[in-house]
Design an enzyme around this catalytic site. Structure first.
Site, mmCIF file in Angstrom:
data_model
loop_
_atom_site.group_PDB
_atom_site.id
_atom_site.type_symbol
_atom_site.label_atom_id
_atom_site.label_comp_id
_atom_site.label_asym_id
_atom_site.label_seq_id
_atom_site.Cartn_x
_atom_site.Cartn_y
_atom_site.Cartn_z
ATOM 1 N N ASN A 59 0.883 -1.352 -0.024
ATOM 2 C CA ASN A 59 0.433 0.312 0.054
ATOM 3 C C ASN A 59 1.109 1.093 -0.311
ATOM 4 O OD1 ASN A 59 -1.737 2.339 0.475
ATOM 5 N ND2 ASN A 59 -2.133 1.355 2.373
ATOM 6 N N TRP A 60 1.201 2.164 -1.336
ATOM 7 C CA TRP A 60 1.731 2.463 -1.361
ATOM 8 C C TRP A 60 1.455 4.380 -0.958
ATOM 9 C CZ3 TRP A 60 4.347 3.335 -6.866
ATOM 10 C CH2 TRP A 60 5.123 1.687 -7.133
ATOM 11 N N LYS A 61 0.061 4.363 -0.138
ATOM 12 C CA LYS A 61 -0.536 5.973 0.054
ATOM 13 C C LYS A 61 -0.128 6.416 -0.806
ATOM 14 C CE LYS A 61 0.173 3.556 4.647
ATOM 15 N NZ LYS A 61 0.073 3.625 6.119
ATOM 16 N N HIS A 70 -9.436 1.685 4.329
ATOM 17 C CA HIS A 70 -8.491 2.137 5.029
ATOM 18 C C HIS A 70 -8.143 3.080 6.885
ATOM 19 C CE1 HIS A 70 -3.901 3.172 6.095
ATOM 20 N NE2 HIS A 70 -3.794 1.600 6.495
ATOM 21 N N GLU A 116 -6.913 5.100 7.307
ATOM 22 C CA GLU A 116 -6.842 6.621 6.960
ATOM 23 C C GLU A 116 -7.382 7.177 6.425
ATOM 24 O OE1 GLU A 116 -2.342 5.667 5.755
ATOM 25 O OE2 GLU A 116 -2.065 5.087 7.330
ATOM 26 N N GLU A 126 -5.884 -4.787 10.397
ATOM 27 C CA GLU A 126 -4.792 -3.556 10.434
ATOM 28 C C GLU A 126 -5.402 -2.838 12.190
ATOM 29 O OE1 GLU A 126 -2.700 -2.400 6.624
ATOM 30 O OE2 GLU A 126 -4.285 -1.769 7.209
ATOM 31 N N GLY A 173 2.340 2.681 10.854
ATOM 32 C CA GLY A 173 3.561 3.558 10.941
ATOM 33 C C GLY A 173 3.986 3.465 11.932
ATOM 34 N N SER A 201 3.240 -2.184 9.752
ATOM 35 C CA SER A 201 4.538 -2.304 10.582
ATOM 36 C C SER A 201 5.196 -3.429 10.063
ATOM 37 C CB SER A 201 4.969 -2.205 11.909
ATOM 38 O OG SER A 201 4.784 -0.626 12.498
ATOM 39 N N GLY A 236 3.025 -1.118 4.485
ATOM 40 C CA GLY A 236 2.854 0.527 3.455
ATOM 41 C C GLY A 236 4.451 0.348 3.572
ATOM 42 N N GLY A 237 5.491 1.243 4.155
ATOM 43 C CA GLY A 237 6.317 1.449 4.495
ATOM 44 C C GLY A 237 7.109 0.471 3.824
HETATM 45 P P1 PGA Z 1 2.327 -0.158 7.611
HETATM 46 O O1 PGA Z 1 1.575 0.837 7.186
HETATM 47 O O2 PGA Z 1 3.150 -0.831 7.235
HETATM 48 O O3 PGA Z 1 3.369 1.360 7.163
HETATM 49 O O4 PGA Z 1 2.511 0.049 9.171
HETATM 50 C C1 PGA Z 1 0.731 -0.942 6.892
HETATM 51 C C2 PGA Z 1 -0.640 0.124 6.276
HETATM 52 O O5 PGA Z 1 -1.188 0.864 6.194
HETATM 53 O O6 PGA Z 1 -1.420 -0.944 4.957
#
Ligand code: PGA
Length: 252
Positions: free
Chosen positions: A9-11, A94, A96, A166, A172, A212, A233-234
């Site tokens: 998930n590049w966001k 998600h 966010e 999640e 993050g 994470s 994500g990251g």
């Molecule tokens: P993260 O993000 O791996 O950077 O914690 C996961 C996500 O939000 O899908």
């Protein structure tokens, strides 16, 4: 047998040239290594069409979709538009989106439904906030999120949904749920689906863990019986880490 999936998930990251570089690296990684899991990348809308044309070894997902069919919704992208460029699926709900765009469980349910109607695979996200975990409400929160958004679906529809648990406190932050915490809640989510739709359907649905996940902690989490992969994500933003995560899961 349910699918094993490693999804990025590049966001809101990467310019066009950065996106092309990483997609090309990832596509060639998958082609060369032929991993024993499905590789998905959720990328910003404006790179989707190009990615679908160029990178045939990847499953290309949007990071959201409109709950509406079409019409006067400035700035929105519909499921039908995604389908028209052959996008494979969409990340939906998600945390966010829930937090910064105030998406409700009902809206998220409508998005899941319209994605399915257009042949897109939804990765439906759920998960609790830190306060909810601390006060022991995480089961209750995840139950409500799942029931409101998904339990309107027919058995045929829900089979096509991928779930990503999640915990918001782990996204993050560098803090992950322990493998035991992930297993506990994944098994719980599966039991909710089994109660409503039967064990056979519940056993077919892939439930990913997100928050994470890094090459250093992935093996233990991915080894748990009810964890069917990760939403990353990251660590999906560079080929070294994302490749290592794919390899870790493929080797299990
Ligand atoms: P993260 O993000 O791996 O950077 O914690 C996961 C996500 O939000 O899908």
């Amino acid at each position: 047998m349910r699918k094993k999936i490693v999804a990025g998930n590049w966001k809101m990251n990467k310019t066009l040239s950065e996106a092309n570089t990483l997609l090309a690296e990832l596509d060639s990684y998958v082609k060369t290594n032929n991993p024993k899991c499905e590789v998905v990348v959720g990328i910003p809308y404006l790179y989707l069409a190009n990615a679908k044309e160029k990178y045939e070894n990847l499953n290309i997902y949007a990071e959201d979709v409109s709950e509406h069919q079409s019409g006067a919704y400035t700035g929105e992208i519909s499921a039908e538009m995604l389908k028209s460029i052959q996008v494979d699926g969409a990340i939906i709900g998600h945390s966010e989106r829930r937090q910064y765009h105030k998406e409700t469980d009902e809206q998220i349910g409508a998005k899941v439904k319209i994605a399915l109607e257009n042949g897109l695979t939804p990765i439906f996200c759920n998960g609790e906030l830190l306060e909810e975990r601390k006060s022991g409400k995480h089961f209750e929160v995840v139950k409500k999120q799942t029931e409101v958004a998904l339990f309107q679906l027919s058995p045929e529809e829900i089979k096509k949904v991928v779930i990503a648990y999640e915990p918001v406190w782990a996204i993050g932050t560098g803090e992950t749920a322990t493998p035991e915490q992930a297993q506990e809640i994944h098994a719980y989510i599966r039991s909710l689906i089994a109660e409503k739709y039967g064990k056979e359907i519940a056993d077919e649905i892939s439930i990913l863990y997100g928050g994470s996940v890094k090459p250093a902690n992935a093996k233990e989490i991915f080894s748990k019986p009810d964890v069917d992969g990760g939403l990353i994500g990251g660590a999906s933003l560079n080929i070294k880490d994302f490749g290592a995560l794919i390899q870790t899961y493929s080797d299990l």
